[in-house]
Design an enzyme around this catalytic site. Structure first.
Site, short mmCIF file in Angstrom:
data_model
loop_
_atom_site.label_atom_id
_atom_site.label_comp_id
_atom_site.label_asym_id
_atom_site.label_seq_id
_atom_site.Cartn_x
_atom_site.Cartn_y
_atom_site.Cartn_z
N ASP A 151 0.83 -1.21 0.00
CA ASP A 151 0.00 0.00 0.00
C ASP A 151 0.87 1.26 0.00
OD1 ASP A 151 -2.31 1.50 -0.04
OD2 ASP A 151 -2.57 1.48 2.13
N ARG A 292 2.03 13.43 10.21
CA ARG A 292 0.77 13.24 9.49
C ARG A 292 0.06 12.04 10.07
NH1 ARG A 292 -1.07 9.81 5.61
NH2 ARG A 292 -2.28 10.56 3.83
N ASP A 294 -2.31 9.38 9.98
CA ASP A 294 -2.95 8.71 8.86
C ASP A 294 -4.30 8.10 9.23
OD1 ASP A 294 -2.63 7.52 6.11
OD2 ASP A 294 -2.79 5.65 7.24
N GLU A 336 -5.27 13.40 8.61
CA GLU A 336 -5.67 12.94 7.29
C GLU A 336 -7.02 12.27 7.45
OE1 GLU A 336 -5.76 9.99 3.80
OE2 GLU A 336 -5.44 9.38 5.86
N HIS A 400 -0.95 11.70 -3.12
CA HIS A 400 -0.60 10.36 -3.61
C HIS A 400 -1.84 9.49 -3.73
CE1 HIS A 400 -1.16 9.75 0.60
NE2 HIS A 400 -1.18 8.45 0.40
N ASP A 401 -2.94 9.90 -3.08
CA ASP A 401 -4.18 9.13 -3.14
C ASP A 401 -5.04 9.60 -4.30
OD1 ASP A 401 -3.80 7.29 -1.09
OD2 ASP A 401 -4.44 8.71 0.45
N ARG A 525 -3.68 4.21 -8.36
CA ARG A 525 -3.02 5.41 -7.81
C ARG A 525 -1.57 5.52 -8.27
NH1 ARG A 525 -4.23 4.67 -1.54
NH2 ARG A 525 -3.64 2.57 -2.14
C1 GLC Z 1 -4.33 6.86 4.01
C2 GLC Z 1 -3.25 6.94 2.97
C3 GLC Z 1 -3.51 5.93 1.90
C4 GLC Z 1 -3.55 4.56 2.53
C5 GLC Z 1 -4.52 4.53 3.71
C6 GLC Z 1 -4.29 3.32 4.55
O1 GLC Z 1 -5.57 7.19 3.52
O2 GLC Z 1 -3.18 8.22 2.44
O3 GLC Z 1 -2.56 5.98 0.88
O4 GLC Z 1 -3.94 3.61 1.57
O5 GLC Z 1 -4.36 5.61 4.58
O6 GLC Z 1 -3.12 3.47 5.31
#
Ligand code: GLC
Length: 672
Positions: A151, A292, A294, A336, A400-401, A525
């Site tokens: 991921d 950050r 997540d 995030e 990046h998403d 992505r």
């Molecule tokens: C966040 C990240 C993403 C990832 C997800 C799970 O949303 O930005 O890229 O797949 O978390 O960790």
């Protein structure tokens, strides 16, 4: 500081009185007396902010005080381990806790390997970052994660060991220091919702260790998973149905919100919160300045709910934030949460996450480009751009998403669209399926049950450059360049910190090579996570090329932001200029003010003179972006997709009284 009721305050004070001597006995002799005193003051200031969320989370548990004490010990240990340079930074930031609001903050993000190879390579690329004016660098996940599919590093196998391909732990420390010396704050992800199934805790759990099994959510049969799933939404439906994965070795269903190899951590276990606080403070102590946080929406689970944005998810974050305030006040947390805008804003608070991505702005900028109308964008910003003072947005065009349609249905309805079909329209538009679309994105995570889908793509490809180059149409190329500049113009000036995904500044387009990679081909992505093209970056000085034009525009915007006091910790006020294709806002601070206006259509548009007068603009204004003096006799004319940054302020006819009528002037600030 939050306000707590008096009962809670007295409970927290009593607790601290009991715990303090034990803490002092254990740690006090390890530092100088004056240092210990500084620490004591900080603990006294922030203890209630730590105690309150922990009490809400675990107060009912018989061993609550034991856990509270171990968390406090973790904080003290981290504080002691902080080096003198970082302690000095702590002192500076305690004086200026909203440092990240400065107009000097300009963010960039990249995968270290794809941008610079490794840590050594990054040092060589410093001049490139400095040329662009970057003062904040978010490196995508750099820690050890499973070989193959991981991921994009968001399946973390170790929160301290750097991926050996990038360097060693000490490189991270060195790079963080070096970047700081060059005025660049480093930001790293803290993937706190889950670990990879190769993390030592997961391995122990797989060996049957009950202690570590309790770090995760595990069930012997389907009864509870089925009960939970009645209310859960699939996040990565392409990967697996539902939110649980069966592990035959331990005969357990494991909670896996994202991929099957990403195991959700169980924060109802206080040992997990303590351990993760330690991991977070490790990041702080290697010199990371912004962390950050997540996937924060998923941190807490409760039967009968969709297990997103629950009040206790906020308590987890508040406890960690208080820990940071005590052990490492130099750092800021960034949330995030890519969820409904009303939920996004709940994570933003001086005592929770001081920074937050602004997914609503991202989604609505793309909405405005597709519809050529700015009504939804304006009304959403009017209602929801304001956040508590002491906090700031991180504004981005894409990351990046995927690009998801994270706006409120109400705003879309108010703009005259049906939310469901409008989302479908946007996905069709940005994947080039809608007739006349300029865009070249790919679909991401189609949910057959709901019809929902999101979009992947580089900014340049989504904004029409790829298509324009394909058909070799110069006019289309010019329009695409303007669209890219317009989007950058908004994120750089609107209030908060802009975050540029490196590669977008030189208009890199989609990279389809991921389709040939058996580990990546199912995750679109990767189309917008290409290796940085250094060859292409050489064209950034050539204004005959799209690279050159996009770069030049962005550079000018960044200079304008960092040099004009109108953008420094300034208020934002959105205005209606009487033309639905034009998005406009004032930035103002003291006597300085700028009006940013952008035409979101491919046709010339204008603002009537009467409107201009109402906005306090005289006949002659200066556009700082193009460096032109504009005379708007009858009206102000704008070219297709034109962006203007008009200097107003006293010398240019700004009516001073309008500054004080800003709706955000009192309790809320929409500042930088
Ligand atoms: C966040 C990240 C993403 C990832 C997800 C799970 O949303 O930005 O890229 O797949 O978390 O960790």
């Amino acid at each position: 500081m939050q306000h707590f009721d008096s009962d809670l305050i007295s409970r927290s004070e009593t607790t601290l009185r009991r715990l303090w001597p034990r803490l002092e006995e254990r740690f006090g002799s390890r530092v100088d007396a004056w240092e210990w005193e500084t620490f004591q003051k900080r603990v006294e200031t922030h203890f209630a902010s730590l105690f309150a969320p922990l009490f809400a989370l675990y107060g009912e548990q018989y061993d609550f005080f034991f856990h509270l004490e171990t968390i406090l010990q973790t904080i003290a240990e981290a504080w002691i381990g902080r080096d003198s340079e970082l302690r000095a930074l702590d002192a500076l930031r305690e004086e200026d806790p909203t440092w990240f609001q400065s107009h000097r903050m300009v963010g960039a993000t990249c995968y270290l390997d794809l941008f610079a190879g490794n840590f050594d390579g990054l040092r060589e690329k410093l001049p490139y970052l400095k040329e662009l004016g970057i003062t904040y660098l978010h490196l995508m996940p750099i820690f050890r994660s499973p070989e193959g599919d991981n991921d994009g590093g968001y399946a973390v196998s170790d929160y301290r060991d750097v991926d050996p391909a990038l360097g060693v732990q000490d490189d991270l420390r060195k790079v963080a220091t070096q970047l700081r010396q060059h005025g660049i704050a480093i930001a790293l992800d803290f993937v706190l919702n889950h670990t990879s199934d190769e993390h030592i805790w997961a391995k122990r759990a797989l060996e049957g260790d009950a202690n570590y099994q309790a770090y995760y959510w595990m069930f012997p049969d389907r009864s509870l998973p089925d009960a939970y799933e009645r209310n859960l939404h699939d996040i990565f439906p392409d990967d697996h149905d539902g939110s649980f994965t069966y592990r035959p070795r331990i005969k357990r269903w494991v909670w896996t919100t994202f991929h099957t190899y990403q195991w959700d951590l169980n924060y109802s276990n206080p040992a997990v919160l303590r351990q993760m606080t330690e991991e977070m403070l490790f990041l702080a102590n290697v010199g990371v300045e912004v962390i950050r946080m997540d996937a924060v929406a998923f941190l807490w689970k409760e039967l009968g709910t969709d297990c997103q944005n629950l009040p206790n998810a906020h308590n987890v974050l508040r406890a960690m934030s208080a820990a940071a305030r005590i052990a490492a006040p130099a750092i800021a947390l960034k949330s995030e949460a890519i969820v409904h805008p009303d939920e996004v804003s709940k994570y933003i608070h001086p005592d929770e996450c001081q920074l937050s991505y602004n997914p609503q702005l991202m989604a609505l900028l793309w909405d405005a480009l597709a519809t050529r109308k700015t009504n939804a964008l304006r009304s959403a910003m009017e209602q929801r751009f304001a956040i508590p003072g002491g906090c700031a947005w991180v504004n981005y065009i894409r990351c990046h998403d995927d690009v998801g349609w994270a706006f409120s249905d109400n705003d879309i309805e108010a703009a005259g669209f049906d939310p469901r079909s409008h989302r479908r329209f946007l996905t069709n538009f940005y994947t080039g399926q809608h007739e006349g679309s300029f865009s070249r994105g790919l679909v991401f995570q189609v949910n057959p049950a709901t019809g929902d889908a999101r979009v992947s793509g580089m900014t340049a490809s989504l904004a029409g450059l790829e298509h324009a180059l394909e058909i070799g149409d110069e006019e289309e190329v010019e329009l695409a360049v303007r669209r890219i500049t317009l989007l950058h113009g908004v994120i750089v000036t609107i209030g908060g910190m802009p975050l540029i995904y490196l590669g977008d500044e030189i208009a890199m387009t989609n990279d389809y090579r991921f389709t040939e990679d058996h580990q990546k081909y199912t995750d679109s992505r990767w189309v917008h996570r290409p290796p940085f093209n250094w060859e292409q970056s050489r064209r950034r000085y050539d204004s005959d090329t799209p690279e050159g034009r996009v770069y030049e525009g962005l550079l000018r915007l960044i200079q304008l932001r960092t040099q004009s006091p109108a953008f420094d910790r300034a208020e934002t006020e959105f205005v209606d200029v009487g033309n639905e294709h034009i998005f406009a806002f004032f930035r103002s601070r003291d006597e300085h003010s700028a009006l940013v206006i952008g035409n979101f259509s491919e046709h010339p548009q204008s603002i009537e003179a009467k409107r201009l007068r109402n906005l306090g603009l005289r006949k002659t204004v200066v556009d700082m972006f193009r460096g032109e003096v504009i005379t708007a006799g009858q009206r102000l004319d704008m070219e297709p997709y034109q962006l203007m940054v008009l200097v107003t302020g006293a010398q240019h006819g700004m009516q001073q009284d309008r500054l004080t009528t800003s709706p955000h002037a009192q309790d809320h600030q929409t500042n930088e």
